[in-house]
Design a protein around this motif. Structure first.
Motif, PDB file in Angstrom:
ATOM      1  N   ASP A  26      -1.269 -85.471 -57.103  1.00 42.36           N
ATOM      2  CA  ASP A  26      -0.520 -86.670 -56.720  1.00 42.36           C
ATOM      3  C   ASP A  26       0.109 -87.339 -57.935  1.00 42.36           C
ATOM      4  O   ASP A  26       1.283 -87.723 -57.908  1.00 42.36           O
ATOM      5  CB  ASP A  26      -1.427 -87.652 -55.964  1.00 42.36           C
ATOM      6  CG  ASP A  26      -2.718 -87.959 -56.703  1.00 42.36           C
ATOM      7  OD1 ASP A  26      -3.013 -87.281 -57.705  1.00 42.36           O
ATOM      8  OD2 ASP A  26      -3.436 -88.885 -56.265  1.00 42.36           O
ATOM      9  N   MET A  27      -0.653 -87.479 -59.028  1.00 42.82           N
ATOM     10  CA  MET A  27      -0.134 -88.131 -60.220  1.00 42.82           C
ATOM     11  C   MET A  27       1.013 -87.332 -60.843  1.00 42.82           C
ATOM     12  O   MET A  27       2.053 -87.892 -61.224  1.00 42.82           O
ATOM     13  CB  MET A  27      -1.255 -88.329 -61.245  1.00 42.82           C
ATOM     14  CG  MET A  27      -0.853 -89.169 -62.442  1.00 42.82           C
ATOM     15  SD  MET A  27      -2.235 -89.529 -63.560  1.00 42.82           S
ATOM     16  CE  MET A  27      -3.246 -90.599 -62.519  1.00 42.82           C
ATOM     17  N   ILE A  28       0.842 -86.011 -60.933  1.00 45.95           N
ATOM     18  CA  ILE A  28       1.898 -85.160 -61.479  1.00 45.95           C
ATOM     19  C   ILE A  28       3.147 -85.232 -60.612  1.00 45.95           C
ATOM     20  O   ILE A  28       4.276 -85.304 -61.114  1.00 45.95           O
ATOM     21  CB  ILE A  28       1.424 -83.698 -61.584  1.00 45.95           C
ATOM     22  CG1 ILE A  28       0.185 -83.597 -62.491  1.00 45.95           C
ATOM     23  CG2 ILE A  28       2.540 -82.806 -62.119  1.00 45.95           C
ATOM     24  CD1 ILE A  28       0.397 -84.059 -63.898  1.00 45.95           C
ATOM     25  N   PHE A  29       2.962 -85.250 -59.295  1.00 42.54           N
ATOM     26  CA  PHE A  29       4.099 -85.301 -58.380  1.00 42.54           C
ATOM     27  C   PHE A  29       4.852 -86.620 -58.523  1.00 42.54           C
ATOM     28  O   PHE A  29       6.090 -86.641 -58.525  1.00 42.54           O
ATOM     29  CB  PHE A  29       3.614 -85.125 -56.943  1.00 42.54           C
ATOM     30  CG  PHE A  29       4.719 -85.190 -55.929  1.00 42.54           C
ATOM     31  CD1 PHE A  29       5.616 -84.133 -55.788  1.00 42.54           C
ATOM     32  CD2 PHE A  29       4.880 -86.309 -55.128  1.00 42.54           C
ATOM     33  CE1 PHE A  29       6.643 -84.191 -54.856  1.00 42.54           C
ATOM     34  CE2 PHE A  29       5.893 -86.376 -54.196  1.00 42.54           C
ATOM     35  CZ  PHE A  29       6.789 -85.311 -54.062  1.00 42.54           C
ATOM     36  N   ILE A  30       4.137 -87.725 -58.655  1.00 38.14           N
ATOM     37  CA  ILE A  30       4.779 -89.042 -58.798  1.00 38.14           C
ATOM     38  C   ILE A  30       5.626 -89.088 -60.062  1.00 38.14           C
ATOM     39  O   ILE A  30       6.777 -89.543 -60.049  1.00 38.14           O
ATOM     40  CB  ILE A  30       3.713 -90.159 -58.820  1.00 38.14           C
ATOM     41  CG1 ILE A  30       3.048 -90.274 -57.451  1.00 38.14           C
ATOM     42  CG2 ILE A  30       4.350 -91.497 -59.211  1.00 38.14           C
ATOM     43  CD1 ILE A  30       1.809 -91.143 -57.459  1.00 38.14           C
TER      44      ILE A  30
END
Length: 212
Positions: A26-30
């Motif tokens: 999720d963090m990488i995608f954001i």
């Protein structure tokens, strides 16, 4: 109902902050969506992730997530769908030409927002580790006589999303600072897309090798 002491909340929020700070898909995608498509897409992606996470909260409160923990077949199906989806998004980013993604018309910008929202939702929803995390983490904060188990699980699961907002929103704003620089440096934008895409592929492969 929901009668907890101060020590309970200190322990819970400390754990929730640390868990939200740990890097994951999720963090990488954001960061990827924000740096590639701008702050608005960053917010759209994080809203999608929150919606997907909220679905997991509801499942945990209703006990449906237990199916993923007890059924090897169900876990494997969701795991492989999620892994393939992460790898697919990562490959898309790797194949990016690093072109200027921010000077686009309103129709394209709106489509990008919906795309970021949808992809964020699926990144969260198709990660069985999120469901199992809620089943393993949330019951630790269920207190006798503080309400029904399902209501306590729902409360604490929802609060994890609230905590995430205080971490992920500043992350979007910080990532957004890169936009002007990336607009002027397409080669850097290209390699950033490739780097973040590679991380998503690796996270997808890691998810694929996860056992129930």
């Amino acid at each position: 109902m929901f009668d907890y002491n101060l020590a309970h909340w200190i322990t819970f929020f400390t754990a929730a902050i640390l868990l939200n700070l740990s890097p994951g898909p999720d963090m990488i995608f954001i960061v990827s969506q924000t740096s590639k498509r701008g702050i608005r897409s960053g917010f759209a992606s994080v809203f999608g992730i929150w919606i997907g996470t909220f679905v997991h909260v509801i499942f945990a409160a209703l006990g449906l997530s237990a199916i993923l923990m007890t059924s090897a077949l169900a876990f494997s199906i969701v795991k492989w769908i999620g892994a393939i989806y992460l790898v697919w998004i990562g490959i898309q980013s790797i194949r990016s030409k690093g072109s200027n993604n921010f000077k686009i018309d309103d129709d394209v910008a709106t489509k990008n927002l919906y795309k970021s929202l949808r992809q964020g939702f699926l990144v969260s929803l198709l990660n069985p580790k999120v469901a199992i995390f809620f089943l393993a983490f949330l019951p630790q904060f269920v207190e006798p006589f503080a309400g029904t188990v399902s209501s306590q699980l729902f409360l604490h699961g929802s609060l994890i999303i609230v905590v995430a907002a205080f971490i992920e929103i500043p992350m979007i704003l910080i990532s957004g600072k890169l936009i002007n620089y990336l607009n002027k440096n397409e080669k850097v934008s290209l390699w950033l897309d490739r780097g973040l895409g590679s991380l998503l592929v690796l996270l997808g492969l890691k998810l694929a090798t996860t056992n129930n």
